[in-house]
Design a protein around this motif. Structure first.
Motif, short mmCIF file in Angstrom:
data_model
loop_
_atom_site.label_atom_id
_atom_site.label_comp_id
_atom_site.label_asym_id
_atom_site.label_seq_id
_atom_site.Cartn_x
_atom_site.Cartn_y
_atom_site.Cartn_z
N GLN A 128 46.90 47.23 28.65
CA GLN A 128 47.92 46.58 27.84
C GLN A 128 49.07 46.07 28.70
N GLU A 129 49.40 46.80 29.80
CA GLU A 129 50.47 46.34 30.67
C GLU A 129 50.09 45.07 31.42
N MET A 130 48.84 45.01 31.89
CA MET A 130 48.44 43.87 32.71
C MET A 130 47.80 42.75 31.90
N ARG A 131 47.08 43.09 30.86
CA ARG A 131 46.40 42.07 30.05
C ARG A 131 46.63 42.36 28.57
N PRO A 132 47.82 42.13 28.10
CA PRO A 132 48.12 42.50 26.70
C PRO A 132 47.39 41.64 25.68
N ASP A 204 57.77 43.71 33.81
CA ASP A 204 56.59 43.06 33.25
C ASP A 204 55.62 42.71 34.38
N SER A 206 52.35 41.68 33.55
CA SER A 206 51.22 41.05 32.86
C SER A 206 50.77 39.81 33.62
N ASP A 207 49.61 39.32 33.19
CA ASP A 207 49.08 38.11 33.81
C ASP A 207 50.02 36.93 33.62
#
Length: 541
Positions: A128-132, A204, A206-207
């Motif tokens: 969820q942190e990297m690809r929410p 953040d 994420s991607d």
């Protein structure tokens, strides 16, 4: 049980005897009692069998659950299975043993579930942190609680943790790059902070945040590359103008920091404000000032460039001095006017002179080997000319001060002249190779070098033929004529070979001619300061 039954029957018989019960009634009563007892026994047997069946069912269910738990957690203990199936325990004992094992398996299952749940929660959190935006890829499966499944999830967790660490490092590097690029470009700190916030400078990872950081960093790097290229072009032009107009070092010192970046790479330019709009504007203003100054000093620049070109051609012996002066006069006539067309014409002439200087330097470098050989060839020609003049001197055999030095020089000159054919052949081979490589004629002082060498070779061959004819003439004319010829040689006439033989005889102190021996005895008194060389010669024929 039998004594009690016998006592009850005896007591019943006594009662029947007391009431005088008939024998048939007694038998009927006993049969009824037996039937009642059998019924009770059968009921009890049925009850016990039903209870045993229930216990057996419980044992089978417990064993099935135990097998299922073992399969789920990947626990396989053949000894327990064999012991449970082959033991001769009662159903109650077997049920107690299976229940104990089942409780242990349930405890292990719950513990494995908790481990899998913890790992799954961490995996879901990292995902969820990297690809929410992507759906969860970890599914809970109660049928697969094996250690293999747990190890796979742990491996996946380690991979995600490593990916997170790498992503955090990369984003930190991108933020540092953003700050460095902003500093080099001279951007406002508030603008830099806004760019970092928009690109995702918080926690953040994420991607989308990574993509924004990469995009912003690439945008600033592209801006940096463009300004760097612009600044380098300006600095190169400024350095050329400085060199062209001999700008003093005091005027250049203000831009030394900028000039140092002319050959720097993108990562080497880290000074704050080095590529700011103000710094580039200052260099543009300096280049514009130098361009204006260049237009006013164009005549002096053209004269200096023509002198430089003339010097290069002189060193390379490309054209003669007269031809160079004529060419300079023709170019000077093009730049006499001071109007706009004259300035434009000067610029074109200056560009043409720069191109000619570059070509002349290249040609000078390519002609270096030939010119060095030609210099040695010229030295040999001078020695040959001196030797011919020496051979024509009638007084060269007169004894005097320094005569032995002149004789030694003549001997060295003859040795050098004897090597001239080989030198000419080697020089011609070098010239031919040069012309083949360059596709042009090798010009030396305005004349073809091959033609000059060929002319010398023809002249040498003619002289050689003349000497051979003189030798043949002396052979066929007889001794008397030979003696007369020899006397003529003594007066300074004859071939160079005869002069060489005579000089060698003089150096070694003896000479033979037609059976006559002339002995030269020389006594030389040499003082310490070599200022006087009195010589006494006695000739005996």
């Amino acid at each position: 049980m039998e004594p009690r039954r016998e006592a009850v029957l005896r007591e019943l018989g006594e009662a029947w005897d007391e009431v005088e019960e008939a024998e048939e009634d007694r038998r009927a009563a006993l049969r009824a009692l037996e039937d009642d007892c059998l019924a009770l026994y059968r009921a009890k047997v049925a009850e016990v069998r039903h209870h045993a069946a229930r216990l057996r069912a419980e044992v089978d269910a417990a064993r099935a659950e135990l097998d299922a738990l073992r399969a789920a957690i990947g626990h396989d203990d053949p000894r327990n299975a064999v012991r449970s199936s082959t033991s001769r325990r009662s159903l109650r004992e077997e049920l107690r043993v299976i229940a104990s094992e089942l409780e242990d398996m349930r405890r292990r299952r719950d513990e494995r579930r908790r481990e899998l749940a913890d790992v799954t929660v961490l995996i879901d959190r990292l995902e969820q942190e990297m690809r929410p935006t992507e759906p969860l890829r970890v599914d809970a499966d109660d049928d697969d609680l094996t250690m293999k499944r747990l190890q796979e999830l742990r491996a996946q967790l380690r991979h995600l943790q490593s990916e997170k660490e790498n992503r955090i490092k990369k984003m930190a590097e991108l933020r540092d790059s953003l700050r460095a690029s902003s500093s080099v470009l001279g951007m406002d700190p508030a603008e830099t902070t806004t760019s970092l916030q928009e690109a995702g400078a918080g926690g953040d990872i994420s991607d989308a945040a990574l993509a924004r950081l990469e995009s912003e960093s690439e945008r600033l790097r592209e801006t940096k590359r463009g300004r760097m290229q612009r600044l380098q072009d300006l600095v190169v032009a400024m350095l050329d103008l400085w060199s062209l107009m001999d700008t003093p070092a005091e005027e250049q010192s203000r831009f030394q920091g900028v000039a140092c970046n002319v050959a720097a790479s993108e990562d080497e330019i880290t000074e704050p404000g080095a590529l700011s709009a103000e710094a580039i504007g200052e260099v543009e203003a300096e280049v514009a000032r130098l361009e204006g100054l260049k237009g006013r000093r164009m005549k002096d620049l053209l004269a200096r460039k023509r002198g430089e070109l003339r010097e290069i051609r002189r060193r390379a012996r490309i054209v003669s001095a007269a031809a160079a002066e004529k060419e300079d006069d023709g170019e000077e006539m093009l730049v006499l006017d001071d109007d706009g067309e004259g300035v434009a014409e000067r610029t074109l002439v200056l560009a043409r002179l720069d191109a000619q200087i570059s070509e002349a330097r290249d040609e000078e470098f390519s002609r270096k080997d030939v010119l060095e050989r030609m210099e040695r060839w010229q030295t040999a020609l001078e020695e040959e000319s001196w030797l011919e003049e020496y051979n024509r001197n009638e007084n060269r055999y007169n004894v005097g001060k320094g005569t032995h030095l002149v004789l030694k020089r003549a001997e060295k000159a003859r040795a050098l002249v004897s090597k001239m054919p080989a030198m000419a052949e080697s020089l011609m081979a070098k010239v031919v190779a040069w012309e083949k490589e360059r596709g042009a004629k090798f010009v030396y002082d305005g004349e073809g070098l091959l033609d000059m060498l060929q002319e010398y070779d023809n002249t040498r061959k003619e002289k050689e033929q003349e000497r051979k004819r003189q030798r043949l003439y002396m052979v066929f004319t007889g001794p008397e004529v030979a003696r007369a010829k020899h006397r003529g040689v003594a007066r300074g006439q004859g071939s160079p070979e005869e002069h060489q033989e005579r000089d060698e005889d003089t150096i070694h102190g003896r000479r033979q001619e037609d059976g006559c021996v002339i002995v030269i005895i020389g006594i030389v008194f040499i003082e310490a300061n070599h200022s006087k060389l009195p010589q006494i010669s006695i000739l005996i024929a």
